[in-house]
Design a protein around this motif. Sequence first.
Motif, mmCIF file in Angstrom:
data_model
loop_
_atom_site.group_PDB
_atom_site.id
_atom_site.type_symbol
_atom_site.label_atom_id
_atom_site.label_comp_id
_atom_site.label_asym_id
_atom_site.label_seq_id
_atom_site.Cartn_x
_atom_site.Cartn_y
_atom_site.Cartn_z
ATOM 1 N N ILE A 131 -3.827 12.155 -0.170
ATOM 2 C CA ILE A 131 -3.261 12.088 -1.518
ATOM 3 C C ILE A 131 -2.007 11.213 -1.516
ATOM 4 O O ILE A 131 -1.191 11.294 -0.604
ATOM 5 C CB ILE A 131 -2.866 13.507 -2.011
ATOM 6 C CG1 ILE A 131 -4.042 14.471 -1.875
ATOM 7 C CG2 ILE A 131 -2.357 13.466 -3.441
ATOM 8 C CD1 ILE A 131 -5.261 14.128 -2.678
ATOM 9 N N CYS A 132 -1.877 10.386 -2.554
ATOM 10 C CA CYS A 132 -0.665 9.576 -2.717
ATOM 11 C C CYS A 132 -0.087 9.886 -4.093
ATOM 12 O O CYS A 132 -0.657 9.504 -5.109
ATOM 13 C CB CYS A 132 -0.993 8.081 -2.621
ATOM 14 S SG CYS A 132 0.441 7.038 -2.965
ATOM 15 N N ARG A 133 1.036 10.560 -4.092
ATOM 16 C CA ARG A 133 1.629 10.947 -5.385
ATOM 17 C C ARG A 133 2.213 9.743 -6.115
ATOM 18 O O ARG A 133 2.449 9.788 -7.307
ATOM 19 C CB ARG A 133 2.701 12.017 -5.174
ATOM 20 C CG ARG A 133 2.106 13.298 -4.651
ATOM 21 C CD ARG A 133 3.065 14.429 -4.721
ATOM 22 N NE ARG A 133 3.296 14.830 -6.099
ATOM 23 C CZ ARG A 133 3.894 15.945 -6.462
ATOM 24 N NH1 ARG A 133 4.305 16.771 -5.551
ATOM 25 N NH2 ARG A 133 4.079 16.253 -7.720
ATOM 26 N N CYS A 134 2.444 8.664 -5.383
ATOM 27 C CA CYS A 134 2.937 7.446 -6.038
ATOM 28 C C CYS A 134 1.788 6.647 -6.650
ATOM 29 O O CYS A 134 2.036 5.659 -7.345
ATOM 30 C CB CYS A 134 3.687 6.572 -5.042
ATOM 31 S SG CYS A 134 5.146 7.360 -4.344
ATOM 32 N N GLY A 135 0.575 7.018 -6.343
ATOM 33 C CA GLY A 135 -0.584 6.345 -6.957
ATOM 34 C C GLY A 135 -0.819 4.947 -6.442
ATOM 35 O O GLY A 135 -1.213 4.056 -7.205
ATOM 36 N N GLY A 180 0.806 -1.224 0.000
ATOM 37 C CA GLY A 180 0.000 0.000 0.000
ATOM 38 C C GLY A 180 0.837 1.271 0.000
ATOM 39 O O GLY A 180 0.335 2.336 0.393
ATOM 40 N N PHE A 181 2.072 1.171 -0.418
ATOM 41 C CA PHE A 181 2.934 2.374 -0.472
ATOM 42 C C PHE A 181 4.105 2.116 -1.406
ATOM 43 O O PHE A 181 4.448 0.968 -1.700
ATOM 44 C CB PHE A 181 3.470 2.722 0.918
ATOM 45 C CG PHE A 181 4.134 1.575 1.625
ATOM 46 C CD1 PHE A 181 3.404 0.756 2.469
ATOM 47 C CD2 PHE A 181 5.470 1.298 1.432
ATOM 48 C CE1 PHE A 181 4.008 -0.322 3.105
ATOM 49 C CE2 PHE A 181 6.089 0.236 2.071
ATOM 50 C CZ PHE A 181 5.347 -0.587 2.913
ATOM 51 N N GLN A 182 4.691 3.231 -1.850
ATOM 52 C CA GLN A 182 5.929 3.135 -2.632
ATOM 53 C C GLN A 182 7.013 3.954 -1.913
ATOM 54 O O GLN A 182 7.839 3.409 -1.206
ATOM 55 C CB GLN A 182 5.699 3.610 -4.060
ATOM 56 C CG GLN A 182 4.847 2.608 -4.844
ATOM 57 C CD GLN A 182 4.605 3.027 -6.259
ATOM 58 O OE1 GLN A 182 5.490 3.518 -6.940
ATOM 59 N NE2 GLN A 182 3.375 2.837 -6.717
ATOM 60 N N CYS A 183 6.946 5.297 -2.029
ATOM 61 C CA CYS A 183 7.954 6.097 -1.313
ATOM 62 C C CYS A 183 7.669 6.124 0.185
ATOM 63 O O CYS A 183 8.562 6.299 0.998
ATOM 64 C CB CYS A 183 8.008 7.520 -1.866
ATOM 65 S SG CYS A 183 6.664 8.590 -1.297
ATOM 66 N N GLY A 184 6.400 5.972 0.559
ATOM 67 C CA GLY A 184 6.034 5.908 1.973
ATOM 68 C C GLY A 184 5.741 7.242 2.639
ATOM 69 O O GLY A 184 5.364 7.273 3.808
ATOM 70 N N TYR A 185 5.904 8.339 1.892
ATOM 71 C CA TYR A 185 5.734 9.643 2.556
ATOM 72 C C TYR A 185 4.299 9.876 3.033
ATOM 73 O O TYR A 185 4.074 10.420 4.114
ATOM 74 C CB TYR A 185 6.166 10.794 1.632
ATOM 75 C CG TYR A 185 6.401 12.061 2.406
ATOM 76 C CD1 TYR A 185 7.598 12.274 3.084
ATOM 77 C CD2 TYR A 185 5.408 13.038 2.510
ATOM 78 C CE1 TYR A 185 7.808 13.413 3.833
ATOM 79 C CE2 TYR A 185 5.610 14.180 3.254
ATOM 80 C CZ TYR A 185 6.808 14.367 3.915
ATOM 81 O OH TYR A 185 7.011 15.491 4.656
ATOM 82 N N CYS A 186 3.341 9.422 2.231
ATOM 83 C CA CYS A 186 1.936 9.652 2.603
ATOM 84 C C CYS A 186 1.423 8.593 3.574
ATOM 85 O O CYS A 186 0.331 8.709 4.112
ATOM 86 C CB CYS A 186 1.057 9.634 1.356
ATOM 87 S SG CYS A 186 0.840 7.972 0.651
ATOM 88 N N THR A 187 2.207 7.512 3.757
ATOM 89 C CA THR A 187 1.705 6.303 4.423
ATOM 90 C C THR A 187 1.236 6.504 5.869
ATOM 91 O O THR A 187 0.168 5.990 6.223
ATOM 92 C CB THR A 187 2.764 5.187 4.340
ATOM 93 O OG1 THR A 187 3.198 5.084 2.980
ATOM 94 C CG2 THR A 187 2.181 3.852 4.774
ATOM 95 N N PRO A 188 1.974 7.226 6.718
ATOM 96 C CA PRO A 188 1.448 7.409 8.083
ATOM 97 C C PRO A 188 0.050 8.040 8.076
ATOM 98 O O PRO A 188 -0.847 7.581 8.808
ATOM 99 C CB PRO A 188 2.480 8.336 8.729
ATOM 100 C CG PRO A 188 3.746 8.069 7.979
ATOM 101 C CD PRO A 188 3.307 7.831 6.560
HETATM 102 S S1 FES Z 1 3.559 6.112 -1.277
HETATM 103 FE FE1 FES Z 1 4.579 7.814 -2.132
HETATM 104 S S2 FES Z 1 3.146 9.424 -1.871
HETATM 105 FE FE2 FES Z 1 2.059 7.678 -1.282
#
Ligand code: FES
Length: 214
Positions: free
Chosen positions: A191-195, A154-162
């Motif tokens: 919002i998740c910029r990684c989609g 459920g994440f890629q870069c993880g920034y939005c994850t928390p």
């Molecule tokens: S995982 Fe990268 S912004 Fe959501």
Amino acid sequence: MEDLNNGLGADNQHEPKENPRRDFLKKSSLLTAVALTPGVAVKAAESHLDEKVAAAFEKMPVNITVNGAAHKLSIEPRVTLLDLLREQLHLTGTKKGCDYGQCGACTVHVNGQRVNSCLTLAITVDGKKVTTIEGLAKGEELHPMQEAFIKHDGFQCGYCTPGQIMSAVACIREGHAGSEAEIREYMSGNICRCGAYPNIVNAIQEVKNGGQQV
Ligand code: FES
Ligand code: FES
């Protein structure tokens, strides 16, 4: 000649005697110019003007329980809950994305309700309980939503994850995870910029359908 004089007289009559806006701009420019002169800056420093300005922002006592730990703090009224968490309590799991209430990266729970901590003044949380992403797991045991996000990527870069996870937990608690469409609607503030949206929805559905306590 008479015509010429009359003409000038007529022009003078139409000229505005005063223009408050122009006067204001002139005065503002003058004050700015004075303020920017080195002499003024030195005098301001000598008279500890910056300290006096800072003192004008009077600090206020606040009692907040964060992730079960009680904190007695003294804060300026302008401090947001997000900055308090990250900069004073060093809980950096909560992220600052936009700082304008548009991305949801800063989502935390206040008395069980999800809020954008960047739009919440810390003094309004006086006497309340705050839960951040750091407070979701029980020691080494991850929260079911954290497990599901890992399982479903459920994440890629993880920034939005928390923020996504805090919102996802609240989404189920609120009873807004009945269908994919409902989940998407009630998670639309995150919002998740990684989609990673499809995987986030899958994670939420698994926790919801598994009937686990959130
Ligand atoms: S995982 Fe990268 S912004 Fe959501
Ligand atoms: S940082 Fe709070 S909504 Fe984006």
